[in-house]
Design a protein around this motif. Sequence first.
Motif, PDB file in Angstrom:
ATOM      1  N   VAL A   1       0.928  -1.330  -0.142  1.00 37.73           N
ATOM      2  CA  VAL A   1       0.111  -0.090  -0.059  1.00 37.73           C
ATOM      3  C   VAL A   1       0.875   1.263  -0.053  1.00 37.73           C
ATOM      4  O   VAL A   1       0.629   2.172  -0.705  1.00 37.73           O
ATOM      5  N   CYS A   2       1.968   1.097   0.982  1.00 41.01           N
ATOM      6  CA  CYS A   2       2.947   2.429   0.767  1.00 41.01           C
ATOM      7  C   CYS A   2       3.469   2.624  -0.495  1.00 41.01           C
ATOM      8  O   CYS A   2       3.679   3.688  -0.916  1.00 41.01           O
ATOM      9  N   CYS A   3       3.959   1.428  -0.995  1.00 41.30           N
ATOM     10  CA  CYS A   3       4.592   1.604  -2.495  1.00 41.30           C
ATOM     11  C   CYS A   3       3.728   2.215  -3.369  1.00 41.30           C
ATOM     12  O   CYS A   3       4.018   2.842  -4.343  1.00 41.30           O
ATOM     13  N   ALA A   4       2.390   1.777  -3.446  1.00 41.03           N
ATOM     14  CA  ALA A   4       1.398   2.385  -4.254  1.00 41.03           C
ATOM     15  C   ALA A   4       1.247   3.836  -4.122  1.00 41.03           C
ATOM     16  O   ALA A   4       1.298   4.581  -5.159  1.00 41.03           O
ATOM     17  N   VAL A   5       1.150   4.213  -3.052  1.00 44.27           N
ATOM     18  CA  VAL A   5       1.015   5.671  -2.639  1.00 44.27           C
ATOM     19  C   VAL A   5       2.142   6.567  -3.278  1.00 44.27           C
ATOM     20  O   VAL A   5       2.089   7.452  -3.634  1.00 44.27           O
ATOM     21  N   ILE A   6       3.165   5.854  -2.897  1.00 51.82           N
ATOM     22  CA  ILE A   6       4.692   6.611  -3.143  1.00 51.82           C
ATOM     23  C   ILE A   6       4.878   6.600  -4.815  1.00 51.82           C
ATOM     24  O   ILE A   6       5.352   7.648  -5.370  1.00 51.82           O
ATOM     25  N   THR A   7       4.398   5.735  -5.273  1.00 52.05           N
ATOM     26  CA  THR A   7       4.395   5.396  -6.888  1.00 52.05           C
ATOM     27  C   THR A   7       3.726   6.457  -7.445  1.00 52.05           C
ATOM     28  O   THR A   7       4.047   7.122  -8.425  1.00 52.05           O
ATOM     29  N   VAL A   8       2.467   6.433  -6.872  1.00 49.40           N
ATOM     30  CA  VAL A   8       1.590   7.780  -7.539  1.00 49.40           C
ATOM     31  C   VAL A   8       2.342   9.089  -7.372  1.00 49.40           C
ATOM     32  O   VAL A   8       2.138   9.880  -8.046  1.00 49.40           O
ATOM     33  N   ILE A   9       2.734   9.313  -6.119  1.00 51.20           N
ATOM     34  CA  ILE A   9       3.313  10.692  -5.615  1.00 51.20           C
ATOM     35  C   ILE A   9       4.643  10.726  -6.697  1.00 51.20           C
ATOM     36  O   ILE A   9       4.783  11.898  -7.257  1.00 51.20           O
ATOM     37  N   LYS A  10       5.401   9.884  -7.005  1.00 51.27           N
ATOM     38  CA  LYS A  10       6.678   9.776  -7.900  1.00 51.27           C
ATOM     39  C   LYS A  10       5.993  10.194  -9.231  1.00 51.27           C
ATOM     40  O   LYS A  10       6.691  10.869  -9.865  1.00 51.27           O
ATOM     41  N   LEU A  11       5.036   9.434  -9.771  1.00 50.21           N
ATOM     42  CA  LEU A  11       4.668   9.700 -11.257  1.00 50.21           C
ATOM     43  C   LEU A  11       4.253  11.090 -11.392  1.00 50.21           C
ATOM     44  O   LEU A  11       4.380  11.835 -12.285  1.00 50.21           O
ATOM     45  N   GLN A  12       3.508  11.690 -10.397  1.00 51.79           N
ATOM     46  CA  GLN A  12       2.770  13.275 -10.288  1.00 51.79           C
ATOM     47  C   GLN A  12       4.090  13.877 -10.177  1.00 51.79           C
ATOM     48  O   GLN A  12       3.929  14.899 -11.301  1.00 51.79           O
ATOM     49  N   ASN A  13       5.033  13.743  -9.563  1.00 52.72           N
ATOM     50  CA  ASN A  13       6.043  14.499  -9.329  1.00 52.72           C
ATOM     51  C   ASN A  13       7.121  14.684 -10.985  1.00 52.72           C
ATOM     52  O   ASN A  13       7.390  15.703 -11.262  1.00 52.72           O
TER      53      ASN A  13
END
Length: 92
Positions: A72-84
């Motif tokens: 779940v943390c990986c999914a959230v951070i991946t979304v943040i990374k893609l947005q950035n």
Amino acid sequence: METLINIFGYAAAICVLCGYMPQAIYTMRTRNTDGIALPTFLSMGVGSVFFVVQGALIGNWPLIITNTITAVCCAVITVIKLQNDRRKRDSA
């Protein structure tokens, strides 16, 4: 013997979460993903999902709990990374 196996499983789960969660929380709070290599992070997230499945198949709760949180943390951070990354491309 099963008790000893469970003790080691829960100890490993606690160690993994104590090592991983501070960085994950920091990344979620600051939204700073400059130091994250997306392919490596995606690989870790997919690996966590596989560990959840394995844990479910063998009934290993430490494996299920730890890797569910990690996935779940990986999914959230991946979304943040893609947005950035998208913002950086758009502003360049």
